[in-house]
Design a protein around this motif. Structure first.
Motif, PDB file in Angstrom:
ATOM      1  N   GLY A 102      73.763-108.515  16.633  1.00 41.72           N
ATOM      2  CA  GLY A 102      72.506-109.181  16.942  1.00 41.72           C
ATOM      3  C   GLY A 102      71.311-108.308  16.616  1.00 41.72           C
ATOM      4  O   GLY A 102      70.317-108.777  16.053  1.00 41.72           O
ATOM      5  N   ARG A 103      71.422-107.020  16.955  1.00 42.38           N
ATOM      6  CA  ARG A 103      70.330-106.105  16.642  1.00 42.38           C
ATOM      7  C   ARG A 103      70.100-106.011  15.140  1.00 42.38           C
ATOM      8  O   ARG A 103      68.961-105.969  14.671  1.00 42.38           O
ATOM      9  CB  ARG A 103      70.632-104.713  17.209  1.00 42.38           C
ATOM     10  CG  ARG A 103      70.756-104.654  18.719  1.00 42.38           C
ATOM     11  CD  ARG A 103      69.462-104.942  19.419  1.00 42.38           C
ATOM     12  NE  ARG A 103      68.551-103.798  19.343  1.00 42.38           N
ATOM     13  CZ  ARG A 103      67.244-103.896  19.561  1.00 42.38           C
ATOM     14  NH1 ARG A 103      66.697-105.060  19.835  1.00 42.38           N
ATOM     15  NH2 ARG A 103      66.478-102.828  19.501  1.00 42.38           N
ATOM     16  N   CYS A 104      71.192-105.952  14.377  1.00 40.05           N
ATOM     17  CA  CYS A 104      71.071-105.884  12.915  1.00 40.05           C
ATOM     18  C   CYS A 104      70.309-107.081  12.374  1.00 40.05           C
ATOM     19  O   CYS A 104      69.405-106.937  11.543  1.00 40.05           O
ATOM     20  CB  CYS A 104      72.459-105.805  12.277  1.00 40.05           C
ATOM     21  SG  CYS A 104      73.303-104.216  12.501  1.00 40.05           S
ATOM     22  N   LEU A 107      66.464-107.163  13.710  1.00 42.47           N
ATOM     23  CA  LEU A 107      65.556-106.152  13.184  1.00 42.47           C
ATOM     24  C   LEU A 107      65.728-105.898  11.695  1.00 42.47           C
ATOM     25  O   LEU A 107      65.013-105.072  11.123  1.00 42.47           O
ATOM     26  CB  LEU A 107      65.743-104.844  13.969  1.00 42.47           C
ATOM     27  CG  LEU A 107      65.414-104.955  15.459  1.00 42.47           C
ATOM     28  CD1 LEU A 107      65.641-103.637  16.163  1.00 42.47           C
ATOM     29  CD2 LEU A 107      63.978-105.433  15.664  1.00 42.47           C
ATOM     30  N   GLY A 108      66.674-106.604  11.069  1.00 42.39           N
ATOM     31  CA  GLY A 108      66.809-106.476   9.628  1.00 42.39           C
ATOM     32  C   GLY A 108      67.440-105.186   9.168  1.00 42.39           C
ATOM     33  O   GLY A 108      67.041-104.627   8.149  1.00 42.39           O
ATOM     34  N   TRP A 109      68.420-104.697   9.903  1.00 40.15           N
ATOM     35  CA  TRP A 109      69.126-103.482   9.498  1.00 40.15           C
ATOM     36  C   TRP A 109      70.183-103.858   8.463  1.00 40.15           C
ATOM     37  O   TRP A 109      71.244-104.361   8.805  1.00 40.15           O
ATOM     38  CB  TRP A 109      69.790-102.812  10.695  1.00 40.15           C
ATOM     39  CG  TRP A 109      68.811-102.297  11.704  1.00 40.15           C
ATOM     40  CD1 TRP A 109      67.516-101.921  11.498  1.00 40.15           C
ATOM     41  CD2 TRP A 109      69.050-102.111  13.102  1.00 40.15           C
ATOM     42  NE1 TRP A 109      66.936-101.518  12.657  1.00 40.15           N
ATOM     43  CE2 TRP A 109      67.855-101.610  13.668  1.00 40.15           C
ATOM     44  CE3 TRP A 109      70.151-102.304  13.934  1.00 40.15           C
ATOM     45  CZ2 TRP A 109      67.729-101.302  15.013  1.00 40.15           C
ATOM     46  CZ3 TRP A 109      70.043-102.000  15.273  1.00 40.15           C
ATOM     47  CH2 TRP A 109      68.840-101.507  15.802  1.00 40.15           C
ATOM     48  N   SER A 110      69.866-103.662   7.204  1.00 37.70           N
ATOM     49  CA  SER A 110      70.773-103.901   6.075  1.00 37.70           C
ATOM     50  C   SER A 110      70.963-105.374   5.748  1.00 37.70           C
ATOM     51  O   SER A 110      71.666-105.702   4.805  1.00 37.70           O
ATOM     52  CB  SER A 110      72.144-103.256   6.325  1.00 37.70           C
ATOM     53  OG  SER A 110      73.006-103.418   5.222  1.00 37.70           O
ATOM     54  N   TRP A 121      74.749-113.998  17.972  1.00 40.90           N
ATOM     55  CA  TRP A 121      75.511-112.798  18.318  1.00 40.90           C
ATOM     56  C   TRP A 121      75.218-112.350  19.743  1.00 40.90           C
ATOM     57  O   TRP A 121      76.128-111.950  20.476  1.00 40.90           O
ATOM     58  CB  TRP A 121      75.209-111.684  17.330  1.00 40.90           C
ATOM     59  CG  TRP A 121      75.840-111.878  15.989  1.00 40.90           C
ATOM     60  CD1 TRP A 121      75.222-112.234  14.827  1.00 40.90           C
ATOM     61  CD2 TRP A 121      77.232-111.759  15.681  1.00 40.90           C
ATOM     62  NE1 TRP A 121      76.132-112.331  13.810  1.00 40.90           N
ATOM     63  CE2 TRP A 121      77.379-112.044  14.306  1.00 40.90           C
ATOM     64  CE3 TRP A 121      78.371-111.431  16.420  1.00 40.90           C
ATOM     65  CZ2 TRP A 121      78.603-112.006  13.654  1.00 40.90           C
ATOM     66  CZ3 TRP A 121      79.601-111.386  15.785  1.00 40.90           C
ATOM     67  CH2 TRP A 121      79.719-111.671  14.420  1.00 40.90           C
ATOM     68  N   TYR A 122      73.963-112.413  20.152  1.00 40.81           N
ATOM     69  CA  TYR A 122      73.615-112.037  21.520  1.00 40.81           C
ATOM     70  C   TYR A 122      74.307-112.947  22.527  1.00 40.81           C
ATOM     71  O   TYR A 122      74.762-112.499  23.588  1.00 40.81           O
ATOM     72  CB  TYR A 122      72.103-112.108  21.733  1.00 40.81           C
ATOM     73  CG  TYR A 122      71.310-111.041  21.030  1.00 40.81           C
ATOM     74  CD1 TYR A 122      71.825-109.768  20.810  1.00 40.81           C
ATOM     75  CD2 TYR A 122      70.014-111.311  20.575  1.00 40.81           C
ATOM     76  CE1 TYR A 122      71.087-108.789  20.169  1.00 40.81           C
ATOM     77  CE2 TYR A 122      69.258-110.336  19.935  1.00 40.81           C
ATOM     78  CZ  TYR A 122      69.800-109.080  19.732  1.00 40.81           C
ATOM     79  OH  TYR A 122      69.053-108.123  19.105  1.00 40.81           O
ATOM     80  N   GLY A 133      73.262-107.664  25.681  1.00 38.20           N
ATOM     81  CA  GLY A 133      73.321-108.932  24.963  1.00 38.20           C
ATOM     82  C   GLY A 133      72.578-110.021  25.718  1.00 38.20           C
ATOM     83  O   GLY A 133      71.825-110.807  25.131  1.00 38.20           O
ATOM     84  N   ALA A 134      72.780-110.065  27.036  1.00 33.87           N
ATOM     85  CA  ALA A 134      72.075-111.055  27.854  1.00 33.87           C
ATOM     86  C   ALA A 134      70.579-110.792  27.848  1.00 33.87           C
ATOM     87  O   ALA A 134      69.763-111.731  27.738  1.00 33.87           O
ATOM     88  CB  ALA A 134      72.619-111.022  29.286  1.00 33.87           C
TER      89      ALA A 134
END
Length: 268
Positions: A102-104, A107-110, A121-122, A133-134
């Motif tokens: 979810g973070r990826c 925030l657009g990581w890769s 995903w969260y 996640g919550a």
């Protein structure tokens, strides 16, 4: 096949709450340590040992190696490789991997930023009992990013996170109670959530706890919490907080920042 030794990898992730919340545009290093619980006591793993265990199929090590690559901690930073390791661990159904996926996407990581994919995903992470996640899903629901704005659903997710010990969620619940409810009962509820957030180490919670104490007539205790918050907050938040103090109706709060450089407050 995963060896018994690899299966015993233990990963401890010390998150600086300010640097992992959903609204932060920039990722800062997490504090992650990797241990080998042995009969003679625990031993911290080297980066190479962690990588080997990840390759052997240890899901915890795969997540840990992904963090190493994401942070550039002891290894060259490689967002694309971090994403691949998180995805591999997510395939095994690991809640922390779901959250990192979810973070990826958030925030657009890769990958191209995709708040809708991040929310999916969260939600998977939250459904498996993952506090961050919550929290992250609650933020998206509150802001209407990737999902329709839904304050009630956002609050549900934040309460889930708070019950699992997430201090940032406790602070956000306090803000919700303060801003969307009226009356003394709501103020007491907000104050409790701020206190729990402050005691849990959330600098935002510390600031609002201190502010609410000062507003309730407990000026010295409030000052202590505010100074603690300002000392531990990143520069951008500290500057915003000082701006709030400078225009606050209460003199006891204005006195914390009467024309002073906000950076000086970190040394107070």
């Amino acid at each position: 096949m995963r060896s018994d030794r690899a299966a015993r990898t233990r990963i401890i992730i010390h998150r600086d709450i300010a640097r992992t919340v959903a609204e932060e545009p920039q990722y800062d290093v997490l504090y992650v340590r990797f241990w080998d619980p042995g009969q003679a006591g625990e031993r911290e793993l080297t980066a190479e040992e962690l990588r080997v265990r990840a390759v052997q199929g240890d899901v915890e090590a795969q997540i840990g190696w992904g963090h190493k690559l994401l942070d550039g901690a002891d290894v060259p930073r490689d967002l694309a490789a971090a994403y691949r390791w998180f995805r591999l661990a997510a395939g095994a159904g690991h809640a922390d991997a779901f959250n990192m996926m979810g973070r990826c996407y958030e925030l657009g990581w890769s990958v191209e930023p995709d708040a809708r994919e991040a929310a999916e995903w969260y939600r998977k992470a939250s459904d498996k009992g993952h506090a961050w996640g919550a929290f992250n899903l609650g933020c998206l629901l509150a802001q209407g990013r990737g999902v329709p704005v839904d304050p009630a659903a956002a609050l549900t997710q934040l309460v889930r996170a708070a019950r699992r010990g997430n201090a940032s969620a406790m602070n956000m619940i306090g803000r919700y109670r303060e801003q969307t409810r009226e009356g003394a009962r709501a103020a007491r509820s907000a104050g409790l959530w701020y206190r729990w957030a402050a005691e849990g180490g959330c600098f935002r919670g510390q600031f609002h706890h201190g502010r609410s104490l000062a507003e309730a007539g407990q000026a010295e205790e409030g000052r202590t919490w505010i100074e603690r918050a300002l000392a531990g907050a990143p520069d951008d938040y500290r500057r915003d907080a000082v701006a709030v103090l400078r225009t606050h109706p209460l003199a006891v709060l204005r006195e914390l920042a009467p024309g002073r450089d906000p950076d000086q407050l970190a040394d107070h």
